[in-house]
Design a protein around this motif. Structure first.
Motif, PDB file in Angstrom:
ATOM      1  N   ILE A 272     -13.691  -3.972  -1.766  1.00  0.00           N
ATOM      2  CA  ILE A 272     -14.999  -3.857  -2.410  1.00  0.00           C
ATOM      3  C   ILE A 272     -15.021  -2.742  -3.443  1.00  0.00           C
ATOM      4  CG2 ILE A 272     -17.462  -3.493  -2.001  1.00  0.00           C
ATOM      5  CD1 ILE A 272     -17.034  -4.617   0.810  1.00  0.00           C
ATOM      6  N   ASP A 273     -14.523  -1.566  -3.078  1.00  0.00           N
ATOM      7  CA  ASP A 273     -14.616  -0.432  -4.001  1.00  0.00           C
ATOM      8  C   ASP A 273     -13.586   0.610  -3.619  1.00  0.00           C
ATOM      9  OD1 ASP A 273     -15.820   1.202  -6.090  1.00  0.00           O
ATOM     10  OD2 ASP A 273     -16.615   2.424  -4.466  1.00  0.00           O
ATOM     11  N   PHE A 274     -13.075   1.299  -4.663  1.00  0.00           N
ATOM     12  CA  PHE A 274     -12.204   2.447  -4.452  1.00  0.00           C
ATOM     13  C   PHE A 274     -12.689   3.563  -5.368  1.00  0.00           C
ATOM     14  CE2 PHE A 274      -8.080   4.655  -5.585  1.00  0.00           C
ATOM     15  CZ  PHE A 274      -8.121   5.480  -4.475  1.00  0.00           C
ATOM     16  N   ASP A 275     -13.186   4.630  -4.768  1.00  0.00           N
ATOM     17  CA  ASP A 275     -13.746   5.763  -5.505  1.00  0.00           C
ATOM     18  C   ASP A 275     -12.779   6.933  -5.386  1.00  0.00           C
ATOM     19  OD1 ASP A 275     -15.211   7.803  -6.626  1.00  0.00           O
ATOM     20  OD2 ASP A 275     -17.103   7.206  -5.709  1.00  0.00           O
ATOM     21  N   GLU A 276     -11.983   7.166  -6.457  1.00  0.00           N
ATOM     22  CA  GLU A 276     -10.998   8.235  -6.399  1.00  0.00           C
ATOM     23  C   GLU A 276     -11.638   9.613  -6.504  1.00  0.00           C
ATOM     24  OE1 GLU A 276     -11.216   5.868  -8.619  1.00  0.00           O
ATOM     25  OE2 GLU A 276     -10.675   6.525 -10.660  1.00  0.00           O
ATOM     26  N   VAL A 277     -12.885   9.695  -7.021  1.00  0.00           N
ATOM     27  CA  VAL A 277     -13.567  10.984  -7.088  1.00  0.00           C
ATOM     28  C   VAL A 277     -14.003  11.418  -5.687  1.00  0.00           C
ATOM     29  CG1 VAL A 277     -15.519  12.241  -8.059  1.00  0.00           C
ATOM     30  CG2 VAL A 277     -14.312  10.541  -9.447  1.00  0.00           C
ATOM     31  N   LYS A 278     -14.660  10.508  -4.947  1.00  0.00           N
ATOM     32  CA  LYS A 278     -15.049  10.798  -3.565  1.00  0.00           C
ATOM     33  C   LYS A 278     -13.902  10.562  -2.587  1.00  0.00           C
ATOM     34  CE  LYS A 278     -19.906   9.589  -4.331  1.00  0.00           C
ATOM     35  NZ  LYS A 278     -21.031   8.719  -3.896  1.00  0.00           N
ATOM     36  N   GLN A 279     -12.825   9.946  -3.058  1.00  0.00           N
ATOM     37  CA  GLN A 279     -11.623   9.667  -2.266  1.00  0.00           C
ATOM     38  C   GLN A 279     -11.958   8.819  -1.038  1.00  0.00           C
ATOM     39  OE1 GLN A 279      -8.527  12.705  -2.209  1.00  0.00           O
ATOM     40  NE2 GLN A 279     -10.018  14.182  -2.973  1.00  0.00           N
ATOM     41  N   THR A 280     -12.638   7.708  -1.297  1.00  0.00           N
ATOM     42  CA  THR A 280     -12.966   6.744  -0.252  1.00  0.00           C
ATOM     43  C   THR A 280     -12.681   5.338  -0.764  1.00  0.00           C
ATOM     44  OG1 THR A 280     -15.281   6.616  -0.993  1.00  0.00           O
ATOM     45  CG2 THR A 280     -14.767   8.179   0.780  1.00  0.00           C
ATOM     46  N   ILE A 281     -12.438   4.429   0.164  1.00  0.00           N
ATOM     47  CA  ILE A 281     -12.199   3.029  -0.168  1.00  0.00           C
ATOM     48  C   ILE A 281     -12.987   2.170   0.809  1.00  0.00           C
ATOM     49  CG2 ILE A 281     -10.091   2.968   1.236  1.00  0.00           C
ATOM     50  CD1 ILE A 281      -8.997   0.882  -0.720  1.00  0.00           C
ATOM     51  N   VAL A 282     -13.528   1.069   0.318  1.00  0.00           N
ATOM     52  CA  VAL A 282     -14.317   0.147   1.139  1.00  0.00           C
ATOM     53  C   VAL A 282     -13.692  -1.231   1.014  1.00  0.00           C
ATOM     54  CG1 VAL A 282     -16.603  -0.821   1.588  1.00  0.00           C
ATOM     55  CG2 VAL A 282     -16.386   1.493   0.640  1.00  0.00           C
ATOM     56  N   LEU A 283     -13.437  -1.867   2.152  1.00  0.00           N
ATOM     57  CA  LEU A 283     -12.856  -3.208   2.130  1.00  0.00           C
ATOM     58  C   LEU A 283     -13.349  -4.017   3.320  1.00  0.00           C
ATOM     59  CD1 LEU A 283     -10.407  -3.182   4.478  1.00  0.00           C
ATOM     60  CD2 LEU A 283      -9.243  -1.890   2.707  1.00  0.00           C
ATOM     61  N   THR A 284     -13.286  -5.332   3.160  1.00  0.00           N
ATOM     62  CA  THR A 284     -13.633  -6.268   4.228  1.00  0.00           C
ATOM     63  C   THR A 284     -12.339  -6.839   4.796  1.00  0.00           C
ATOM     64  OG1 THR A 284     -15.680  -6.861   3.096  1.00  0.00           O
ATOM     65  CG2 THR A 284     -14.929  -8.329   4.834  1.00  0.00           C
ATOM     66  N   SER A 285     -12.190  -6.777   6.086  1.00  0.00           N
ATOM     67  CA  SER A 285     -10.947  -7.226   6.707  1.00  0.00           C
ATOM     68  C   SER A 285     -11.233  -7.947   8.022  1.00  0.00           C
ATOM     69  CB  SER A 285     -10.005  -6.046   6.957  1.00  0.00           C
ATOM     70  OG  SER A 285     -10.607  -5.142   7.869  1.00  0.00           O
ATOM     71  N   LYS A 286     -10.268  -8.737   8.426  1.00  0.00           N
ATOM     72  CA  LYS A 286     -10.347  -9.458   9.692  1.00  0.00           C
ATOM     73  C   LYS A 286      -9.191  -9.020  10.576  1.00  0.00           C
ATOM     74  CE  LYS A 286      -8.935 -13.696  10.139  1.00  0.00           C
ATOM     75  NZ  LYS A 286      -8.822 -15.172  10.048  1.00  0.00           N
ATOM     76  N   LEU A 287      -9.551  -8.507  11.744  1.00  0.00           N
ATOM     77  CA  LEU A 287      -8.535  -8.107  12.718  1.00  0.00           C
ATOM     78  C   LEU A 287      -8.285  -9.248  13.694  1.00  0.00           C
ATOM     79  CD1 LEU A 287      -9.640  -4.457  13.565  1.00  0.00           C
ATOM     80  CD2 LEU A 287      -7.648  -5.148  12.243  1.00  0.00           C
ATOM     81  N   THR A 288      -7.053  -9.355  14.108  1.00  0.00           N
ATOM     82  CA  THR A 288      -6.671 -10.330  15.128  1.00  0.00           C
ATOM     83  C   THR A 288      -6.058  -9.574  16.285  1.00  0.00           C
ATOM     84  OG1 THR A 288      -6.253 -12.025  13.458  1.00  0.00           O
ATOM     85  CG2 THR A 288      -5.308 -12.369  15.637  1.00  0.00           C
ATOM     86  N   LEU A 289      -6.699  -9.653  17.458  1.00  0.00           N
ATOM     87  CA  LEU A 289      -6.235  -8.924  18.634  1.00  0.00           C
ATOM     88  C   LEU A 289      -5.959  -9.910  19.770  1.00  0.00           C
ATOM     89  CD1 LEU A 289      -8.838  -7.133  17.280  1.00  0.00           C
ATOM     90  CD2 LEU A 289      -7.810  -5.445  18.802  1.00  0.00           C
TER      91      LEU A 289
END
Length: 440
Positions: free
Chosen positions: A66-83
Motif C-alpha cells: 500500500i505505501d512505503f514512507d522512507e521519511v517515517k521509515q514505515t511500510i504498509v502492505l496487505t498479506s495473507k498468512l498460511t498456518l
C-alpha cells in the motif's frame, strides 16, 4: 400398473431424501464428535502429551504493497498468512462419516497459535476475524488463512537516493512460549500476487527464513524494494546540475552590466530551495546521509564561495586607477587574457602612448643622476596597458575554468557512487544477526 408407478416414484424420492439426510448428518455427526462428545477446549494447546511441541508451518503471500514512507521509515502492505498445525483432539475416521475428509468451522472454535509481529507500529490485535474459517482435516491438520494489513518499521538506507534499494523485514515471533510452540517457514520466498510496482517502487526480490537465536524462534519475511528514479532525476537531480553549471556563468558576465551580483545570488537561492526539497524527502538520520543531499550542499557551498569572490571582483573593478598594480598581477593578466582584438590582429599601440613614453624616458635621463644606484624604479612599461578591469577579467577566466572542473569532478563522483552496485557499508547489525543465524 398405476400402483407400481406410484410405489416406484415414492421409493426413488425416499432414497434421494435419505442420501441428502445422510450427507447433511455426516457433517453434523463430525461436529458432534469433535466439539460436543469430546471435552474439547480451545484455550489449551491441543496435545495429548504435554511435552510434545506443537509445530506450526508458516508461509506468506503479499497481496499488495500500500505505501512505503522512507521519511517515517514505515511500510504498509496487505498479506495473507498460511498456518498449518496438528490438533490431536480434532481427528476422525472418514469411513465412519460418509468419507468426509475435512470440514470448515469458525476460527473461534479451535485453538490457534499466538503469533506476534515484533516490529509492528500499529496497535496489536488478534489476527483474523470471526468471519474467517479454518479447515479441519480428518488427520487433525488445521489450516488457517488470515488476511491482514501490516504496518511495520523499515529502516531506510537513503545514501544512494534516488538510486537506492531498500530491504524491509517483518519479524514474527511467538511470545510467551519456550519450546512448547515452534514456528518455521515452509518456503524460502514470499509469494507476490500483485504486479510488483507501486508508488515509485518495484518489488525485486523476496525472502523468508526461520531464525533461531538464544532460544527464541523468529520468522523473517523480507521484501527487497527498488526505487524508480525517473521522477527524481527529471525534477531534482538534473535541475541541480544545471543550476551548478549556470553558477559558473557569472564569470562570463561582465561587471559593467551591473547584473553580476544579482545573478549569483539568484542561483544561490535556487540551490537553497532544492536543498530544502531534497531534505524533506529523506529521513532525519545522521548515521546514513544521502549522497545527493551532500551534493546539493556542496553545490550550495560553492555558490556561496562564488558569490563572495564575485563581490570582491566588483570591488576590485572599481578601484582607483592611480593605484599601482603588482608585477604578479601584471604577469597574471598577460597569461590569462588575450591581447588580440576580434579580427585576430594585435591591438595597435596608441600614438599618444608613444609620445608619453618618450617624454617619460627623457625625464628619466634628466633625473638619472638623482636616483640612487640601489633603488628600484617602477616598471611603468609593464603597467602601461594593465588596468584593474583587466585584472578582474583575468580572474574571471581563471575562476570559470577552476569552478567548472570542480563541478564536473563532484558531479561525476556523485553519479559513480550512487550508481555503484556495491554497498557503501554493511547493513545494520540486526539484519546481519538474523541472516547469520537463519535456517530453514
Amino acid at each position: 400398473m398405476d400402483y407400481k408407478i406410484v410405489w416406484t416414484t415414492l421409493y426413488i424420492k425416499t432414497l434421494l431424501a435419505s442420501y441428502t439426510c445422510l450427507a447433511i448428518s455426516g457433517g453434523h455427526e463430525i461436529w458432534k464428535h469433535l466439539f460436543l462428545n469430546n471435552s474439547f477446549n480451545n484455550e489449551v494447546r491441543p496435545v495429548k502429551l504435554w511435552r510434545t511441541p506443537t509445530l506450526v508451518n508458516v508461509s506468506m503471500a503479499v497481496i499488495a504493497v500500500i505505501d512505503f514512507d522512507e521519511v517515517k521509515q514505515t511500510i504498509v502492505l496487505t498479506s495473507k498468512l498460511t498456518l498449518h498445525w496438528k490438533d490431536e483432539y480434532l481427528m476422525w475416521d472418514p469411513q465412519n462419516f460418509e468419507n468426509i475428509t475435512h470440514i470448515h468451522v469458525s476460527q473461534s472454535k479451535v485453538w490457534k497459535p499466538y503469533i506476534f509481529l515484533e516490529n509492528s507500529v500499529a496497535k496489536h490485535y488478534d489476527m483474523g476475524s470471526p468471519s474467517v474459517q479454518v479447515i479441519i482435516n480428518s488427520d487433525g491438520t488445521v489450516e488457517w488463512y488470515p488476511v491482514e494489513v501490516f504496518k511495520y518499521t523499515c529502516t531506510a538506507d537513503v545514501r544512494k537516493f534516488p538510486f537506492d534499494t531498500q530491504k524491509c523485514s517483518m519479524i514474527f515471533e511467538t511470545p510467551g512460549y519456550s519450546n512448547e510452540l515452534q514456528i518455521r517457514s515452509v518456503d524460502d520466498h514470499i509469494d507476490f500476487h500483485g504486479k510488483g510496482v507501486f508508488s515509485g517502487w518495484s518489488v525485486v526480490g523476496t525472502e523468508m527464513v526461520t531464525n533461531m537465536e538464544e532460544g527464541e524462534v523468529h520468522i523473517i519475511c523480507t521484501l527487497t524494494l527498488r526505487r524508480n528514479p525517473t521522477y527524481f532525476i527529471l525534477n531534482v537531480f538534473l535541475p541541480i546540475v544545471i543550476l551548478s553549471l549556470m553558477n559558473n556563468c557569472v564569470f562570463i558576465l561582465p561587471v559593467q552590466s551591473g547584473e553580476k551580483a544579482s545573478f549569483v545570488i539568484t542561483v544561490f537561492l535556487s540551490l537553497a530551495v532544492f536543498l530544502t526539497i531534497v531534505s524533506s524527502k529523506l529521513p532525519e538520520n545522521s548515521d546514513k546521509i544521502s549522497i545527493l543531499n551532500v551534493y546539493v550542499f556542496l553545490c550550495t557551498l560553492l555558490s556561496v564561495i562564488i558569490a563572495i569572490l564575485t563581490i570582491i571582483q566588483i570591488r576590485i573593478y572599481h578601484r582607483d586607477t592611480e593605484r599601482s598594480i603588482s608585477p604578479f598581477l601584471v604577469k597574471l593578466v598577460a597569461m590569462c587574457t588575450s591581447t588580440q582584438n576580434s579580427s585576430g590582429d594585435k591591438q595597435e599601440t596608441p600614438i599618444n602612448w608613444h609620445v608619453e613614453n618618450e617624454f617619460n624616458a627623457e625625464l628619466m635621463q634628466i633625473n638619472n643622476a638623482k636616483i640612487p644606484e640601489n633603488s628600484n624604479p617602477i616598471n611603468t612599461t609593464n603597467n602601461a596597458n594593465v588596468s584593474w578591469p583587466d585584472v578582474v577579467r583575468a580572474f574571471d577566466n581563471i575562476f570559470l575554468v577552476m569552478f567548472s572542473m570542480i563541478n564536473l569532478i563532484v558531479t561525476v563522483t556523485v553519479l559513480k557512487m550512487t550508481l555503484s552496485s556495491e554497498d557503501l557499508v554493511e547493513q545494520d547489525g540486526s539484519h546481519e544477526s538474523h541472516g547469520s543465524h537463519a535456517s530453514h
